[in-house]
Scaffold this motif. Structure first.
Motif, mmCIF file in Angstrom:
data_model
loop_
_atom_site.group_PDB
_atom_site.id
_atom_site.type_symbol
_atom_site.label_atom_id
_atom_site.label_comp_id
_atom_site.label_asym_id
_atom_site.label_seq_id
_atom_site.Cartn_x
_atom_site.Cartn_y
_atom_site.Cartn_z
ATOM 1 N N GLN A 298 23.265 63.811 81.561
ATOM 2 C CA GLN A 298 23.637 64.100 83.289
ATOM 3 C C GLN A 298 22.503 64.407 84.472
ATOM 4 O O GLN A 298 21.817 64.260 85.567
ATOM 5 C CB GLN A 298 24.523 65.421 83.443
ATOM 6 N N MET A 299 20.980 64.758 83.300
ATOM 7 C CA MET A 299 19.716 64.986 84.084
ATOM 8 C C MET A 299 19.454 63.591 84.403
ATOM 9 O O MET A 299 19.091 63.498 85.456
ATOM 10 C CB MET A 299 19.120 65.759 82.507
ATOM 11 N N ILE A 300 19.575 62.698 83.241
ATOM 12 C CA ILE A 300 18.685 61.442 82.952
ATOM 13 C C ILE A 300 19.408 60.799 84.603
ATOM 14 O O ILE A 300 19.200 59.896 85.293
ATOM 15 C CB ILE A 300 19.293 60.314 82.610
ATOM 16 N N GLU A 302 20.494 62.782 87.183
ATOM 17 C CA GLU A 302 19.769 63.141 88.202
ATOM 18 C C GLU A 302 18.405 62.185 88.527
ATOM 19 O O GLU A 302 18.162 62.423 90.079
ATOM 20 C CB GLU A 302 19.789 64.723 88.738
ATOM 21 N N LEU A 303 18.037 62.415 87.473
ATOM 22 C CA LEU A 303 16.882 61.703 87.764
ATOM 23 C C LEU A 303 16.318 60.910 88.263
ATOM 24 O O LEU A 303 15.311 60.507 89.404
ATOM 25 C CB LEU A 303 15.650 61.821 86.756
ATOM 26 N N LEU A 304 17.187 59.693 88.295
ATOM 27 C CA LEU A 304 17.204 58.165 88.591
ATOM 28 C C LEU A 304 17.393 57.910 89.945
ATOM 29 O O LEU A 304 17.602 56.818 90.879
ATOM 30 C CB LEU A 304 18.363 57.192 87.954
ATOM 31 N N ASN A 305 18.835 59.624 90.020
ATOM 32 C CA ASN A 305 19.190 58.599 91.569
ATOM 33 C C ASN A 305 18.972 59.971 92.608
ATOM 34 O O ASN A 305 19.429 60.405 93.568
ATOM 35 C CB ASN A 305 21.160 59.300 91.415
ATOM 36 N N LYS A 306 17.315 60.983 92.366
ATOM 37 C CA LYS A 306 16.639 61.480 93.592
ATOM 38 C C LYS A 306 16.904 60.648 94.607
ATOM 39 O O LYS A 306 16.023 59.516 94.447
ATOM 40 C CB LYS A 306 15.686 62.133 92.865
ATOM 41 N N PRO A 307 16.764 61.271 95.506
ATOM 42 C CA PRO A 307 17.122 60.341 96.708
ATOM 43 C C PRO A 307 15.501 59.965 96.953
ATOM 44 O O PRO A 307 15.108 61.362 96.919
ATOM 45 C CB PRO A 307 17.487 60.863 98.240
ATOM 46 N N VAL A 308 15.500 58.470 97.787
ATOM 47 C CA VAL A 308 13.363 58.668 98.393
ATOM 48 C C VAL A 308 13.976 58.356 99.735
ATOM 49 O O VAL A 308 15.098 57.673 100.332
ATOM 50 C CB VAL A 308 12.999 57.811 97.187
ATOM 51 N N ASP A 309 13.052 58.711 100.372
ATOM 52 C CA ASP A 309 12.967 58.441 102.205
ATOM 53 C C ASP A 309 12.387 57.438 101.927
ATOM 54 O O ASP A 309 13.137 55.734 103.090
ATOM 55 C CB ASP A 309 12.265 58.360 103.142
#
Length: 739
Positions: A298-300, A302-309
Motif C-alpha cells: 500500500q505504501m508503494i 501511494e508513493l507512486l500514485n501521489k498526484p502531481v500537477d
DNA sequence: GCCCGCCTTACGGCTTCTAC
DNA sequence: GTAGAAGCCGTAAGGCGGGC
C-alpha cells in the motif's frame, strides 16, 4: 530412395482416434505379424515415472510413443479398441482423453505446405542400407511423411501443457546434444530466436497467434520413437541444409543410438550460468541484509500514485533511462512493476517523451509514477526493488561500502579454507584495494614482498597498528574490486590448472578469458569466484602457495602427479612441480595490447595524424546506395587475415559493432536489401573501409592504436618498424565507443 | 493514442576449437 | 601455452502492425 508406395495414408478421417490399421502405416521390420501398432493405455498421470535422465529409453511416455510395449495394456485387440475409445487420461489434474497416436497418423493439415514441399523435394535417400539395418530400426521415412507426423494436430481433448512440452524438449536437446538452432531449423522450420522465444515464454501458448504450430511439432516429436527421431534428425525436412550436409549428416551410426550431425555436431550444452530469471523464482540472496525500512504494498502504491500537477517528461525520461542503466533494472521489470505498463508501452514513452500537456490521462499516469519513483531516495528504491525480488541489484554510485551484492566483504574472502590455516590465521589484511593492483611486481610475482592483497608477506601490521585494530577494521572494511582499475595478474599455467574448476578446456580457456577481459569483472555472472580465488591466492604466503601447489584440490591430478608434486624442497622456498614446472613466460607472439597501452614502437617515426577522428568518422559513414554485401564480406575477411587485425578491434573500432554481431554478418552476409538499417550501416562502414587505400587503412590503424605491420599484399616499407607489434590492439581510441 | 503480440537485432557470458 | 575466432544460449530492447 524411400519408396513412396510404401507410405500409406491410412489415417482415420477424424484424426483423433488412431486405429490399429492406422498404426501400421510405418512398417517396422519387427512388426510382421500385424502388430505394428502400439498400445496407448498410458496416461499423462504416469508422467512421473518417466526416467527423465534417459527419456529415450523410457517405456512409457505421455506422448504415445511406440517405445511402449506392444501389448502393454491390453490382452487382445478388442480390449484395446474398446478401451481406447473410452479411456481418458489425467493430465495435470484434469481429465482428458488419452493421446492415441504417435504422430504417425496425423491429418494432412497443411495441404499447401505439403504441396510445396512435394513439388520441391523428393524422399530422401536413406544412407542406411535396408538390408543391413538392424531389425529393431524404423524403416526409412519420407520427408512428406515426417512433416505430416510433426504437424498432426493435437486432439482438442488433450490439455496442452506448454511448460511441460518446453521442459521436455529442453531436456531432450540436452540429453541428445541437440542445439536449439538445429532443432529450430531442422525440426520446427523456425528461426532459432523465435524458437528460443517460445521456449522462454511457453506460458504465452494460449494467446499465441502463429506459434501454436511449433508447439504441435514439439508435442508430436516427443511422442516419436527414438529411431524415428534419429531418422528425422538426419533428414533435411525443409530444404534448409546443403546437399553436402545432408549427405554427410545422414551417415548416422548403424545402431542409431545417437543422432550425429557430422557437419554441425550439436554440442553438449553445459551451463555455468544460471537459468533465466524468468524460470528462476527463488528468492533473493540470503546474504542480502534486510533493510530496517520495509515498504508495504500500500505504501508503494501511494508513493507512486501521489498526484502531481506537472512533470517534466523529457527530464524524467532521461533520468529513468539513466537510472535503468545504472541500476541494471530491466525495462520489463520497471514497466510492469513500477509503472504498471507493458514494456512496449513504456519504452517508447521514455525514448520519445511527449510534453506533459500532450499526454492523455494514461500517459500522464505513466510519467507521474516515473516522477514519483525518481523522487525516492536511491536507498528507498533499492529497498523496494529487493522487496519485489529484483535480482542483480547493483548499488549505485559510490556504494562501495554497501554490504550486499557486488562488493566482496572480508568474510567472503575467507570462503576458501586452506588446510594450512590451522592457526586461525586464515584471514589476511584487506585494507588494500584492487586499484592498487598495478604495483604488483609482475616479473617475480611469487617472490614479491609487497602486494596489495593483504598478503602476509607484508609486515603484519602493514595497514593496521595492531592486530586488534586490524580485526576491528577488517570487520567493516570492504575492498574495491573494480575491474576497470586493475590489470590482470599473469601467472604460469600452474594456477589455471589447479585453482579453477571445470574441464580442461574450461579451466584453461575460461581463465584465459578472465585474464584477457578483467574489465568485464563488473558484469561477470559466474566469473567473480575466480577473481576471489586469485585475490586470495595473491594474499597468501609463499609457503602456503607452495603447499597448495603440491595439493590436488579438485581431484583432477593423478595420484602419481600428486606424489611427485609434493616433493617440494624442504625449505619450501620454491615450489617445484616435477611434472609441470612453472615456465618463464616467453612469447613468440606479442602480447595483446589490452593490457598494454604503451605507445607504439619508438622506432616508428612520429608523424602528425593524417586523419582526424572526425575525418575517419565521416569517411566510414559516407552514405552509400548499395553494397555488395557478399563481396565486401569476403574482402573484409581476407583483409583481416592479411592485416592480422583482430575481429574484435575491427568490429568495435571501425564497424561500431560487437564482434559477435559483426562476425556472423560477414560470415553469413545477407543481401543488402534484406538488411535492416543497422545491418546496412555495418556494411556501409565495411564498404567505406575497403574503399580506402591500404596506406590509409594502415595510417588509421596506427592512429587507433592497432599496430599492424603485416601490410596486405603491398608492404609499405615505412611500416616494417612496427612489425614486432602486430596484432597489438588498444581500445583507448574507439571511434564508435559512444555510439 | 494506447496497448501489446510477434519478430528481429544486438549483445553478453560462456565454452570450444584452432592457429601459432 | 596463448590468443583469437567461432559458436552456443539467454536476454534486453526496438520495429512493425493490428486491435481497441
Amino acid at each position: 530412395m524411400i519408396p513412396n508406395k510404401n507410405i500409406h495414408n491410412q489415417q482415420s478421417p477424424d484424426g483423433m482416434n488412431y486405429t490399429l490399421t492406422q498404426l501400421t502405416t510405418i512398417k517396422y521390420p519387427i512388426d510382421t505379424d500385424g502388430n505394428s501398432r502400439f498400445v496407448r493405455g498410458v496416461g499423462f498421470n504416469e508422467w512421473d515415472i518417466v526416467i527423465k535422465e534417459d527419456r529415450f529409453e523410457m517405456k512409457k511416455t505421455p506422448y504415445g510413443s511406440r517405445e511402449l510395449p506392444i501389448h502393454f495394456a491390453f490382452s487382445n485387440e478388442s480390449d484395446h479398441q474398446i478401451v481406447s475409445r473410452a479411456e481418458t487420461i489425467r493430465f495435470n489434474g484434469r481429465h482428458h482423453k488419452l493421446q492415441k497416436c504417435t504422430g504417425m497418423n496425423q491429418k494432412r493439415n497443411s495441404e499447401v505446405q505439403k504441396a510445396t514441399i512435394r513439388a520441391k523435394r523428393k524422399p530422401i535417400q536413406s544412407p542406411i542400407d535396408s538390408s543391413s539395418t538392424p531389425p529393431q530400426h524404423s524403416p526409412p521415412m519420407s520427408v512428406e511423411r515426417v512433416i505430416e507426423m510433426l504437424s498432426k494436430p493435437i486432439p482438442f481433448e488433450i490439455h496442452v501443457d506448454p511448460l511441460k512440452i518446453t521442459k521436455d524438449i529442453r531436456d531432450w536437446m540436452t540429453s541428445n546434444s541437440c542445439s536449439q538452432g538445429f532443432f529450430a531449423s531442422n525440426i520446427l522450420n523456425v528461426c532459432r530466436s523465435r524458437f528460443n522465444y517460445l521456449l522462454n515464454y511457453p506460458a504465452l501458448y494460449g494467446i499465441l497467434k502463429s506459434g501454436k504450430e511449433y508447439f504441435v511439432k514439439m508435442y508430436n516429436s516427443l511422442g516419436m520413437s527414438k529411431d524415428e527421431r534419429n531418422q528425422i534428425m538426419s533428414m533435411d525436412l525443409y530444404g534448409t541444409r546443403s546437399i553436402g550436409k545432408v549427405n554427410k549428416a545422414v551417415q548416422v551410426s548403424e545402431n542409431s543410438e545417437n543422432f550425429v550431425d557430422i557437419d554441425e555436431p550439436p554440442k553438449k550444452i553445459s551451463r555455468k550460468r544460471p537459468a533465466s530469471v524468468r524460470s528462476d523464482t527463488s528468492s533473493e540472496s540470503s546474504s542480502s541484509p534486510s533493510s530496517p525500512t520495509a515498504f508495504t504494498h500500500q505504501m508503494i502504491t501511494e508513493l507512486l500514485n501521489k498526484p502531481v500537477d506537472f512533470v517534466d517528461t523529457k527530464r524524467v525520461s532521461a533520468e529513468i533511462k539513466e537510472w535503468l542503466v545504472e541500476s541494471q533494472a530491466t525495462q520489463e521489470w520497471f514497466a510492469s512493476t513500477i509503472v504498471g505498463r507493458n514494456r512496449r508501452t513504456m519504452g517508447p514513452a521514455i525514448n520519445y517523451p511527449r510534453d506533459w500537456n500532450d499526454c492523455a490521462s494514461k500517459g500522464q499516469e505513466t510519467f507521474m509514477r516515473m516522477h514519483n519513483w525518481m523522487k525516492l531516495s536511491e536507498m528507498q528504491r533499492q529497498q523496494i526493488m529487493r522487496q519485489h525480488k529484483l535480482k542483480n541489484i547493483i548499488p549505485i554510485r559510490n556504494n562501495q561500502q554497501s554490504p550486499d551484492g557486488m562488493n566482496y566483504t572480508l568474510t567472503q574472502l575467507t570462503t576458501i579454507k586452506y588446510p594450512i590455516d590451522t592457526d586461525g590465521n586464515s584471514r589476511f589484511v584487506r585494507g588494500v584495494g584492487f586499484n592498487e593492483w598495478d604495483i604488483v611486481i609482475k616479473e617475480d610475482r611469487f617472490e614479491m614482498k609487497k602486494t596489495p592483497y593483504g598478503s602476509r608477506e607484508l609486515p603484519i601490521h602493514f595497514a593496521f597498528s595492531n592486530e586488534r585494530e586490524h580485526q576491528i577494521v577488517s570487520d567493516i572494511e570492504t575492498i574495491r574490486f573494480d575491474g576497470l582499475h586493475h590489470k590482470p595478474q599473469k601467472c604460469t599455467g600452474m594456477m589455471q590448472k589447479r585453482s579453477l574448476k571445470g574441464k580442461r578446456y574450461s579451466r584453461l580457456d575460461r581463465f584465459n578469458y578472465l585474464l584477457n577481459y578483467p574489465g568485464l569483472y563488473g558484469t561477470l555472472k559466474s566469473g567473480k569466484e575466480y577473481f576471489v580465488k586469485m585475490y586470495n591466492w595473491l594474499g597468501m604466503l609463499k609457503d602456503e602457495r607452495n603447499q597448495i601447489m603440491a595439493m590436488d584440490l579438485y581431484g583432477i591430478r593423478s595420484a602419481g602427479k600428486v606424489n611427485k608434486a609434493v616433493q617440494v624442497s624442504k625449505d619450501m622456498k620454491i615450489f617445484v612441480d616435477i611434472d609441470e614446472p612453472p615456465k618463464k613466460i616467453s612469447r613468440k607472439r606479442p602480447a595483446s595490447l589490452r593490457s598494454d597501452t604503451s605507445s607504439e614502437s619508438s622506432s616508428s617515426p612520429p608523424s602528425p595524424p593524417a586523419f582526424t577522428h572526425q575525418m575517419v568518422t565521416e569517411i566510414l559513414n559516407k552514405p552509400v546506395d548499395f553494397v555488395d554485401t557478399k563481396r565486401v564480406s569476403a574482402e573484409i575477411k581476407e583483409w583481416l587475415v592479411e592485416s592480422q587485425a583482430t575481429q574484435e578491434w575491427f568490429a568495435s573500432t571501425i564497424v561500431g559493432r560487437n564482434r559477435r554481431t559483426m562476425g556472423p554478418a560477414i560470415n553469413y552476409p545477407r543481401d543488402w536489401n534484406d538488411c535492416a538499417s543497422k545491418g546496412q550501416e555495418m556494411f556501409m562502414r565495411m564498404h567505406n573501409w575497403m574503399k580506402l587505400s591500404e596506406m590509409q587503412r594502415q595510417e588509421i590503424m596506427r592512429q587507433y592504436k592497432l599496430k599492424s605491420a603485416k601490410c596486405p599484399k603491398t608492404t609499405i616499407p615505412s611500416m616494417k618498424s612496427s612489425e614486432r607489434n602486430l596484432r597489438n590492439a588498444a581500445s583507448d581510441m574507439i571511434i564508435y565507443s559512444n555510439c
